[in-house]
Motif scaffolding. Sequence first.
Motif, PDB file in Angstrom:
ATOM      1  N   PRO A 110       0.816  -1.226   0.000  1.00  0.00           N
ATOM      2  CA  PRO A 110       0.000   0.000   0.000  1.00  0.00           C
ATOM      3  C   PRO A 110       0.845   1.269   0.000  1.00  0.00           C
ATOM      4  CG  PRO A 110       0.024  -0.969   2.185  1.00  0.00           C
ATOM      5  CD  PRO A 110       0.737  -1.933   1.292  1.00  0.00           C
ATOM      6  N   MET A 111       1.514   1.507  -1.116  1.00  0.00           N
ATOM      7  CA  MET A 111       2.327   2.711  -1.278  1.00  0.00           C
ATOM      8  C   MET A 111       1.795   3.484  -2.471  1.00  0.00           C
ATOM      9  SD  MET A 111       6.447   3.048  -1.756  1.00  0.00           S
ATOM     10  CE  MET A 111       6.471   2.663  -3.505  1.00  0.00           C
ATOM     11  N   ASP A 112       1.744   4.799  -2.340  1.00  0.00           N
ATOM     12  CA  ASP A 112       1.183   5.604  -3.427  1.00  0.00           C
ATOM     13  C   ASP A 112       1.865   6.967  -3.438  1.00  0.00           C
ATOM     14  OD1 ASP A 112      -0.496   6.186  -5.571  1.00  0.00           O
ATOM     15  OD2 ASP A 112      -2.240   5.288  -4.597  1.00  0.00           O
ATOM     16  N   PHE A 113       1.516   7.779  -4.429  1.00  0.00           N
ATOM     17  CA  PHE A 113       2.008   9.151  -4.469  1.00  0.00           C
ATOM     18  C   PHE A 113       1.506   9.918  -3.241  1.00  0.00           C
ATOM     19  CE2 PHE A 113       2.139   8.081  -9.037  1.00  0.00           C
ATOM     20  CZ  PHE A 113       3.432   8.489  -9.336  1.00  0.00           C
ATOM     21  N   ASP A 114       2.208  10.986  -2.913  1.00  0.00           N
ATOM     22  CA  ASP A 114       1.865  11.783  -1.742  1.00  0.00           C
ATOM     23  C   ASP A 114       0.747  12.765  -2.103  1.00  0.00           C
ATOM     24  OD1 ASP A 114       1.780  13.179   0.576  1.00  0.00           O
ATOM     25  OD2 ASP A 114       3.800  14.036   0.442  1.00  0.00           O
ATOM     26  N   TYR A 115      -0.482  12.238  -2.176  1.00  0.00           N
ATOM     27  CA  TYR A 115      -1.608  13.072  -2.577  1.00  0.00           C
ATOM     28  C   TYR A 115      -1.914  14.160  -1.554  1.00  0.00           C
ATOM     29  CZ  TYR A 115      -2.391   9.215  -5.828  1.00  0.00           C
ATOM     30  OH  TYR A 115      -2.244   8.270  -6.801  1.00  0.00           O
ATOM     31  N   GLN A 116      -1.753  13.853  -0.281  1.00  0.00           N
ATOM     32  CA  GLN A 116      -2.068  14.855   0.738  1.00  0.00           C
ATOM     33  C   GLN A 116      -1.133  16.056   0.618  1.00  0.00           C
ATOM     34  OE1 GLN A 116      -4.813  14.717   2.501  1.00  0.00           O
ATOM     35  NE2 GLN A 116      -5.208  12.783   1.451  1.00  0.00           N
ATOM     36  N   SER A 117       0.107  15.781   0.326  1.00  0.00           N
ATOM     37  CA  SER A 117       1.055  16.873   0.122  1.00  0.00           C
ATOM     38  C   SER A 117       0.654  17.696  -1.091  1.00  0.00           C
ATOM     39  CB  SER A 117       2.472  16.322  -0.060  1.00  0.00           C
ATOM     40  OG  SER A 117       3.389  17.367  -0.265  1.00  0.00           O
ATOM     41  N   PHE A 118       0.205  17.007  -2.139  1.00  0.00           N
ATOM     42  CA  PHE A 118      -0.259  17.721  -3.332  1.00  0.00           C
ATOM     43  C   PHE A 118      -1.460  18.603  -3.011  1.00  0.00           C
ATOM     44  CE2 PHE A 118      -3.305  18.122  -6.718  1.00  0.00           C
ATOM     45  CZ  PHE A 118      -2.537  18.665  -7.738  1.00  0.00           C
ATOM     46  N   LEU A 119      -2.437  18.041  -2.304  1.00  0.00           N
ATOM     47  CA  LEU A 119      -3.639  18.795  -1.995  1.00  0.00           C
ATOM     48  C   LEU A 119      -3.326  19.994  -1.098  1.00  0.00           C
ATOM     49  CD1 LEU A 119      -6.019  15.776  -1.440  1.00  0.00           C
ATOM     50  CD2 LEU A 119      -6.043  17.352  -3.380  1.00  0.00           C
ATOM     51  N   ALA A 120      -2.351  19.826  -0.222  1.00  0.00           N
ATOM     52  CA  ALA A 120      -1.980  20.929   0.662  1.00  0.00           C
ATOM     53  C   ALA A 120      -1.255  22.038  -0.070  1.00  0.00           C
ATOM     54  CB  ALA A 120      -1.108  20.403   1.802  1.00  0.00           C
ATOM     55  N   HIS A 121      -0.603  21.700  -1.168  1.00  0.00           N
ATOM     56  CA  HIS A 121       0.174  22.691  -1.920  1.00  0.00           C
ATOM     57  C   HIS A 121      -0.332  22.835  -3.354  1.00  0.00           C
ATOM     58  CE1 HIS A 121       2.892  21.281   1.312  1.00  0.00           C
ATOM     59  NE2 HIS A 121       3.350  22.528   1.304  1.00  0.00           N
ATOM     60  N   GLY A 122      -1.614  22.506  -3.565  1.00  0.00           N
ATOM     61  CA  GLY A 122      -2.168  22.522  -4.922  1.00  0.00           C
ATOM     62  C   GLY A 122      -2.102  23.872  -5.587  1.00  0.00           C
ATOM     63  N   ASP A 123      -2.296  24.954  -4.792  1.00  0.00           N
ATOM     64  CA  ASP A 123      -2.263  26.282  -5.398  1.00  0.00           C
ATOM     65  C   ASP A 123      -0.884  26.601  -5.950  1.00  0.00           C
ATOM     66  OD1 ASP A 123      -1.309  26.237  -2.792  1.00  0.00           O
ATOM     67  OD2 ASP A 123      -1.880  28.324  -2.384  1.00  0.00           O
ATOM     68  N   VAL A 124       0.162  26.209  -5.214  1.00  0.00           N
ATOM     69  CA  VAL A 124       1.541  26.452  -5.665  1.00  0.00           C
ATOM     70  C   VAL A 124       1.865  25.558  -6.853  1.00  0.00           C
ATOM     71  CG1 VAL A 124       3.972  26.442  -4.969  1.00  0.00           C
ATOM     72  CG2 VAL A 124       2.202  27.080  -3.319  1.00  0.00           C
ATOM     73  N   PHE A 125       1.438  24.293  -6.779  1.00  0.00           N
ATOM     74  CA  PHE A 125       1.696  23.335  -7.856  1.00  0.00           C
ATOM     75  C   PHE A 125       1.137  23.849  -9.177  1.00  0.00           C
ATOM     76  CE2 PHE A 125       0.830  19.688 -10.510  1.00  0.00           C
ATOM     77  CZ  PHE A 125       1.888  18.817 -10.291  1.00  0.00           C
ATOM     78  N   PHE A 126      -0.134  24.254  -9.183  1.00  0.00           N
ATOM     79  CA  PHE A 126      -0.768  24.683 -10.429  1.00  0.00           C
ATOM     80  C   PHE A 126      -0.261  26.046 -10.884  1.00  0.00           C
ATOM     81  CE2 PHE A 126      -3.875  21.373  -9.389  1.00  0.00           C
ATOM     82  CZ  PHE A 126      -3.954  20.759 -10.627  1.00  0.00           C
ATOM     83  N   LYS A 127       0.151  26.879  -9.945  1.00  0.00           N
ATOM     84  CA  LYS A 127       0.745  28.167 -10.339  1.00  0.00           C
ATOM     85  C   LYS A 127       2.040  27.924 -11.113  1.00  0.00           C
ATOM     86  CE  LYS A 127       0.462  31.634  -7.500  1.00  0.00           C
ATOM     87  NZ  LYS A 127       0.682  32.550  -6.347  1.00  0.00           N
ATOM     88  N   LEU A 128       2.835  26.971 -10.640  1.00  0.00           N
ATOM     89  CA  LEU A 128       4.090  26.632 -11.321  1.00  0.00           C
ATOM     90  C   LEU A 128       3.811  25.946 -12.646  1.00  0.00           C
ATOM     91  CD1 LEU A 128       7.133  26.870 -10.625  1.00  0.00           C
ATOM     92  CD2 LEU A 128       7.029  24.488  -9.901  1.00  0.00           C
ATOM     93  N   TRP A 177       7.789  35.252 -13.685  1.00  0.00           N
ATOM     94  CA  TRP A 177       8.972  36.034 -13.339  1.00  0.00           C
ATOM     95  C   TRP A 177       9.547  35.647 -11.983  1.00  0.00           C
ATOM     96  CZ3 TRP A 177       4.107  37.796 -14.469  1.00  0.00           C
ATOM     97  CH2 TRP A 177       3.304  38.130 -13.389  1.00  0.00           C
ATOM     98  N   SER A 178       8.755  34.942 -11.166  1.00  0.00           N
ATOM     99  CA  SER A 178       9.258  34.499  -9.862  1.00  0.00           C
ATOM    100  C   SER A 178       9.113  32.990  -9.711  1.00  0.00           C
ATOM    101  CB  SER A 178       8.498  35.220  -8.739  1.00  0.00           C
ATOM    102  OG  SER A 178       7.094  34.991  -8.838  1.00  0.00           O
ATOM    103  N   SER A 179       9.326  32.261 -10.814  1.00  0.00           N
ATOM    104  CA  SER A 179       9.094  30.806 -10.811  1.00  0.00           C
ATOM    105  C   SER A 179      10.019  30.072  -9.839  1.00  0.00           C
ATOM    106  CB  SER A 179       9.253  30.231 -12.225  1.00  0.00           C
ATOM    107  OG  SER A 179      10.553  30.498 -12.729  1.00  0.00           O
ATOM    108  N   ASP A 180      11.256  30.549  -9.670  1.00  0.00           N
ATOM    109  CA  ASP A 180      12.159  29.874  -8.729  1.00  0.00           C
ATOM    110  C   ASP A 180      11.632  29.966  -7.300  1.00  0.00           C
ATOM    111  OD1 ASP A 180      13.890  29.106 -10.720  1.00  0.00           O
ATOM    112  OD2 ASP A 180      15.270  30.788 -10.433  1.00  0.00           O
ATOM    113  N   ASP A 181      11.112  31.130  -6.939  1.00  0.00           N
ATOM    114  CA  ASP A 181      10.551  31.296  -5.589  1.00  0.00           C
ATOM    115  C   ASP A 181       9.333  30.393  -5.395  1.00  0.00           C
ATOM    116  OD1 ASP A 181      12.459  33.198  -5.028  1.00  0.00           O
ATOM    117  OD2 ASP A 181      11.183  34.889  -5.588  1.00  0.00           O
ATOM    118  N   ILE A 182       8.507  30.278  -6.423  1.00  0.00           N
ATOM    119  CA  ILE A 182       7.323  29.420  -6.336  1.00  0.00           C
ATOM    120  C   ILE A 182       7.749  27.964  -6.180  1.00  0.00           C
ATOM    121  CG2 ILE A 182       5.281  28.600  -7.591  1.00  0.00           C
ATOM    122  CD1 ILE A 182       5.218  31.377  -8.962  1.00  0.00           C
ATOM    123  N   PHE A 183       8.737  27.549  -6.987  1.00  0.00           N
ATOM    124  CA  PHE A 183       9.242  26.179  -6.914  1.00  0.00           C
ATOM    125  C   PHE A 183       9.748  25.858  -5.507  1.00  0.00           C
ATOM    126  CE2 PHE A 183      12.863  23.210  -7.250  1.00  0.00           C
ATOM    127  CZ  PHE A 183      12.234  22.121  -7.840  1.00  0.00           C
TER     128      PHE A 183
END
Length: 842
Positions: free
Chosen positions: A654-672, A679-685
């Motif tokens: 029972p191992m999977d991708f870290d979906y909870q981490s994704f959901l917690a940082h979804g706004d940053v993920f999709f912004k990137l 212009w500030s992609s490194d800071d977002i990353f």
Amino acid sequence: MGYGDIFLTVLGGGQEIGANSYLLEWGKHNIILDAGLDPRSSGYGALPSLDVLYNKKIHAIIITHAHLDHIGSLPIIFANYLYLGAKIFITKPNVKLIPHMLMESVKGIERDLIPEDDRYYYHQLFDRDVLKHVKKSFSAHEYNTSFEVCPGINAQFFPAGHILGSAGIVLSDDNYVFVYTGDINNKDQTIHSGCQLPNLNHVDTLLIESTHGSSSVGPEFDHEAERVRFAQEIQKTVERGGHTLIPCFGLGRTQDIVVMLSEMKKEGLISQDVPVYYHFGVTAGVNRIYNMFPNHIKNKKDADIDSLCTGFNGYGDNGSFKSVVDSYPEPSIFVLTSGMLARGTPAAHVAKELVKSDKHGIFFVGYAAPGELGYELINVQPGQSVCFDIEQQHWVEVVCSHIEKFAFSAHSYKHELLSIAAQLNPRMAIWVHGDRNSTMKLAEEYAQHHDAISIAPGNRDTIMLRAGTKKIHTHLAHCRAVIVTVGTSFITNYTKRTGCTISGQDIDITEGNLIGFIRDNFASIPSLSAETNCLSKIQLLSSDFLYFVCGDSPEGNLCGSLLEQIYRDHYRCSLVTIDGLRPDEKAFNEKGARNLIEGIADIINRHGGNAIIHATGGFKAQIALATLLGILFKNKVYYLFEDFTDIVCLPQIPMDFDYQSFLAHGDVFFKLLDGREYWSSDDIFNKLPESLQTCFYKDNMQQKYILSPLGRGMYDSLQRYITRKSKSIPITVQGESSLWGAERDSLRKILNPMIGIIIERMNHFSELIKEYEFSSIGLSGGTPAGRVGEDYLEFIKKTNQSLTYYVHHAASRKNLIDILTIHTRPGTSEYVLKMIGKRVYP
């Protein structure tokens, strides 16, 4: 003579109308067919799957015509992927048309028509300097003349009959013939002749559009009768003292309709003195370009479009659109962009005024997609209301009953597309550039009546067309990938049997030595190496693709090459050499581990997840990473220890991708991912946790982050995860609603069961949805536009954290419309919209 393999990957246009683009890998050469952008989407969703091109150099781009859904991403692909000195192959009218159409996007940036918050990474490439360099790379050709796109690959454009300069293309070498239609029309239009298909002895693969694959227009359709009906409706409008609005695309459809109106006047079908107007902007430039190419027009005299109509500017000094009723008191015909009546365009401004009176007429002559204002008006009933400004919620009651749709498409209809395919008679027909229903119907119907492979691939799907000289026409998702990690056991076993040592000076181990060793022991292949022993223990299928994943050391590469030679006579094989994968701590840490992960993930994605992994060969870290990837992607992993008599299939854990981490940082993920605030992609990353940073590549040339193969795997896996999850989502009902009674705590209490079914289905995305909010707004007159008697949701607008829909249902009250707002996790609304859709039925 040897031939290279040929692969076709759908970057955009697979089971969709959107951003048409296709990667054709022909031997060592990478060719892009069209470079579109979906004007109805934004960010990552508007572009083709350009992450597929990472680390690839494009050796040629072929553009079939100058509509935005075929050229919109050209500046991006040109700036980031086109090999130095490579060319963009086009027909001669497109030398003028493509820069003109792209310049409209450049001007939009320059005039700040796109707010900074709505700008994405790719907008910075809509620049005059980039466009200037794009033009320098043009290589223009006449129809039916042969030219070379890459060494050994010949090409020839043929007239596609769609718009000025539109073309299909034939690509061939001495062994293979590939045809791409672009947008094609086999019937004469008023100004353009129909397509002229090439006379070919045979066609191996046909890539063909499917826009009207679901059309009900059949062979019995009378085009002349439709033209007369169109003229009659216009003349009735003139006699009522009203204005006629004809929404049209600025390139192609506008020019054809203007000439058609001129002919109708000459024939006495409509009044000769009624003026015809178009709006300055893109159309004015296109009219001038048509005048430059009279030889490409059916009747040369029709090339002078401006002599048949008058341009005007509807915008006042304050930016508002002037009243056409006040400015033009006499009955007039307005042929205006956009064809789908996109909100905020000249056609939409005029429509907003004309729908208020029944003496006017609005006549559509092309495709209008669901979600567009034109689609709503086509389906509106008098007395209902339509929202012309979503941000301001400006609703207008529709009084006009003369809103019609006419079949004057510049695309071929279903029966015509099937006829085109039959004439070219390919061994394989690939149906693209149409919605899922259209492409699937065409693929199925063509296969029923012809001895050919016929498919409708989705985006990112890859089809292998040729392996060496063998024409195989195989969808990779239907073929299993057998991924074999490769070590140096060939060399180890050789030294053991010959009594040599690798580090000693007794013998120089060469490829010749090892080939001789294989030949001498061919009867006992399993004993030659760990990899051959492992492969001998499972049932290989004739359709399998074998991938030998080896390190970049001389020994590792040599062993991988030998394995490929052993199996290639019976299976399709590929040697995958991983940069930095060797027993060297610095190289492995810096790039070997990551490249191994991305290499294996890329193979799994390329085969649509249909893969198994043999993690026996190679050093320990190599085996461990391959095993983890197999478990993560839910692929079977096989292992064979040297003392085992049989192979072991490792159990799934029972191992999977870290979906909870994704959901917690979804706004940053999709912004990137979308390239917002690029212009500030490194800071977002750097705001992402390390587990999500591995989902992106930093492309230093582009100064942009793009999805890695592992990131793509997580993105796709997330969709499956969300589908599996379902939970109760909070419901809020604000004020009066015709959907709810006194009890409002559960979807089961909703008064319309069909609307309840729709929303229950949305619970599949419950990990991303925070709340359903129901409300209503009053209208000044009439009920909202929609299909009478049907229950469905109609998309209104999107914010970073919400989606808003009209709720159409039978119990809607007059002057009141129900609204559903879906509150999403920050940054995920675009993703949820793609999953749910803009028009949602039970």
